[in-house]
Write a protein that holds these residues in place. Structure first.
Motif, PDB file in Angstrom:
ATOM      1  N   GLY A  39       6.781   4.208  -0.701  1.00 36.99           N
ATOM      2  CA  GLY A  39       5.727   4.767  -1.520  1.00 36.99           C
ATOM      3  C   GLY A  39       4.808   5.196  -0.943  1.00 36.99           C
ATOM      4  N   LEU A  40       4.526   5.362  -2.215  1.00 36.74           N
ATOM      5  CA  LEU A  40       2.888   6.581  -2.076  1.00 36.74           C
ATOM      6  C   LEU A  40       1.697   6.173  -2.627  1.00 36.74           C
ATOM      7  CD1 LEU A  40       5.216  10.282  -1.130  1.00 36.74           C
ATOM      8  CD2 LEU A  40       3.758   8.781   0.976  1.00 36.74           C
ATOM      9  N   TYR A  41       0.559   6.283  -1.796  1.00 35.12           N
ATOM     10  CA  TYR A  41      -0.337   6.359  -2.585  1.00 35.12           C
ATOM     11  C   TYR A  41      -0.712   7.458  -3.573  1.00 35.12           C
ATOM     12  CZ  TYR A  41      -1.450   1.363  -1.314  1.00 35.12           C
ATOM     13  OH  TYR A  41      -1.417   0.072  -0.812  1.00 35.12           O
ATOM     14  N   LYS A  42      -0.818   7.621  -4.719  1.00 37.71           N
ATOM     15  CA  LYS A  42      -1.687   8.883  -5.484  1.00 37.71           C
ATOM     16  C   LYS A  42      -3.194   8.708  -5.933  1.00 37.71           C
ATOM     17  CE  LYS A  42      -0.191  11.934  -9.621  1.00 37.71           C
ATOM     18  NZ  LYS A  42       1.084  12.333  -9.976  1.00 37.71           N
TER      19      LYS A  42
ATOM     20  N   GLU B 229       0.360   8.301   3.785  1.00 37.83           N
ATOM     21  CA  GLU B 229       0.147   7.147   4.174  1.00 37.83           C
ATOM     22  C   GLU B 229       1.629   6.003   3.426  1.00 37.83           C
ATOM     23  OE1 GLU B 229      -1.128   1.737   4.485  1.00 37.83           O
ATOM     24  OE2 GLU B 229      -2.827   3.545   3.430  1.00 37.83           O
ATOM     25  N   ILE B 230       3.069   6.031   4.536  1.00 40.10           N
ATOM     26  CA  ILE B 230       3.716   5.708   4.073  1.00 40.10           C
ATOM     27  C   ILE B 230       4.031   4.313   3.342  1.00 40.10           C
ATOM     28  CG2 ILE B 230       6.445   5.544   4.251  1.00 40.10           C
ATOM     29  CD1 ILE B 230       5.195   8.403   3.770  1.00 40.10           C
TER      30      ILE B 230
ATOM     31  N   ILE C 216       5.232  -5.964  -1.670  1.00 39.96           N
ATOM     32  CA  ILE C 216       4.100  -5.557  -2.663  1.00 39.96           C
ATOM     33  C   ILE C 216       2.811  -4.924  -2.254  1.00 39.96           C
ATOM     34  CG2 ILE C 216       2.452  -7.077  -4.050  1.00 39.96           C
ATOM     35  CD1 ILE C 216       4.404  -8.906  -4.550  1.00 39.96           C
ATOM     36  N   HIS C 217       1.929  -4.481  -2.291  1.00 39.89           N
ATOM     37  CA  HIS C 217       1.242  -3.501  -1.756  1.00 39.89           C
ATOM     38  C   HIS C 217      -0.437  -3.511  -2.898  1.00 39.89           C
ATOM     39  CE1 HIS C 217       3.506  -1.568   1.516  1.00 39.89           C
ATOM     40  NE2 HIS C 217       4.416  -1.663   0.549  1.00 39.89           N
TER      41      HIS C 217
ATOM     42  N   ALA D 287       9.147  11.828   6.227  1.00 39.35           N
ATOM     43  CA  ALA D 287       8.703  13.037   5.717  1.00 39.35           C
ATOM     44  C   ALA D 287       7.676  12.949   4.302  1.00 39.35           C
ATOM     45  CB  ALA D 287       9.866  13.445   6.303  1.00 39.35           C
ATOM     46  N   ALA D 288       8.398  12.042   3.394  1.00 37.49           N
ATOM     47  CA  ALA D 288       8.303  11.491   2.224  1.00 37.49           C
ATOM     48  C   ALA D 288       7.646  12.265   1.436  1.00 37.49           C
ATOM     49  CB  ALA D 288       8.558  10.362   1.869  1.00 37.49           C
ATOM     50  N   PHE D 289       6.308  12.540   2.852  1.00 40.24           N
ATOM     51  CA  PHE D 289       4.827  12.985   1.895  1.00 40.24           C
ATOM     52  C   PHE D 289       4.903  14.320   1.468  1.00 40.24           C
ATOM     53  CE2 PHE D 289       1.156  14.651   3.096  1.00 40.24           C
ATOM     54  CZ  PHE D 289       0.061  14.393   1.651  1.00 40.24           C
TER      55      PHE D 289
END
Length: 278
Positions: free
Chosen positions: A44-47, A55-56, A61-62, A109-111
């Motif tokens: 997941g990535l925060y938007k 941040e990966i 749950i976050h 490297a997802a970001f």
């Protein structure tokens, strides 16, 4: 006057209840929007207000800021991309190729992938790369070699595609050439060539069989001649005389004691002198 005073506390109580319910509703909604889950096999990535955070987030749950942040998920499992490509071989034969590529996203490297390309990277990056590389590799081989060297061709496509997608943090796990399709005229020429090769192979085998049979006959004749030669070498005057004596002895055993009646001066068929000497 007293009636109006009596109604004011009721209105105040109703307003308080409504306000309390509204606040409770907002708190509940805000609480529910303070958490986000990332599925297994994803990161997941925060938007925040449309901006990605590097941040990966792993599966689970976050916490997040309600109504301000969202969590987008990026699939890191092995995914299949299938592409149809039309190209020409080295001998200018039209070739239609169906290629299946298994790939995955580099978690770390997802970001970079999502920030630079976005979620449609499969159509923006992968499909065009497959088509370009398949055309490039196909043009290096004659049409027949594309069939005979299928594994070599697939390996070359895989090497080039791996290097190309590595620039975008995409990992090529496997590649399969599902099908090569050629024109009907080319297929007919291949079939005719195979028939001619089979006929030539049959004629060659027949010729080898005839040669082997001829050699066997020569060898057999040579063996018989050699045996006859040895037999002739074994025949000596003593052996001839011995055979004559054996024949006369057998004739004597069958003789009934009477001499045959002979006319015309013929000699008896038994050599009496030889028997007497014996």
């Amino acid at each position: 006057m007293d009636a109006e005073v009596s109604k004011s506390p009721k209105r105040t109580n109703i307003s308080f209840v409504i306000s309390s319910l509204l606040i409770a509703f907002i708190v509940v909604v805000a609480g529910l929007n303070s958490f986000a889950s990332v599925q297994y096999g994803h990161v997941g990535l925060y938007k925040t207000f449309g901006k990605l955070n590097d941040e990966i987030l792993g599966p689970g749950i976050h916490l997040k800021m309600p109504f301000v942040q969202t969590v987008i998920q990026v699939n890191t499992q092995v995914t299949k991309a299938e592409t149809d490509t039309s190209a020409s071989s080295k001998d200018l034969q039209p070739v239609s190729t169906h290629v299946a590529v298994n790939y995955s996203v580099n978690k770390e490297a997802a970001f970079n992938l999502m920030n630079n390309i976005g979620g449609s990277f499969d159509t923006v990056i992968i499909s065009p790369a497959i088509q370009e590389i398949v055309k490039e590799v196909t043009a290096r081989y004659p049409a027949e070699d594309l069939i005979a060297k299928r594994d070599v061709v697939a390996g070359e496509i895989s090497d080039h595609l791996t290097k190309r997608l590595a620039k975008y943090d995409l990992i090529v796990n496997d590649i399969n050439i599902v099908n090569f399709k050629f024109s009907d005229a080319f297929n007919q020429s291949i079939e005719a060539k195979q028939v001619a090769q089979q006929q030539a192979l049959k004629a060659e085998n027949d010729l080898k069989r005839i040669e082997i049979e001829a050699k066997q006959k020569v060898a057999q004749a040579q063996a018989e001649a050699e045996a006859l030669k040895l037999k002739k070498q074994e025949i000596t005057p003593d052996l001839v005389q011995l055979k004559q004596i054996e024949v006369q002895e057998k004739a004597l055993e069958k003789w009934d004691g009477r001499l045959p009646t002979v006319t015309g001066g013929a000699t008896p068929f038994i050599d009496l002198d030889s028997l007497g000497n014996k």
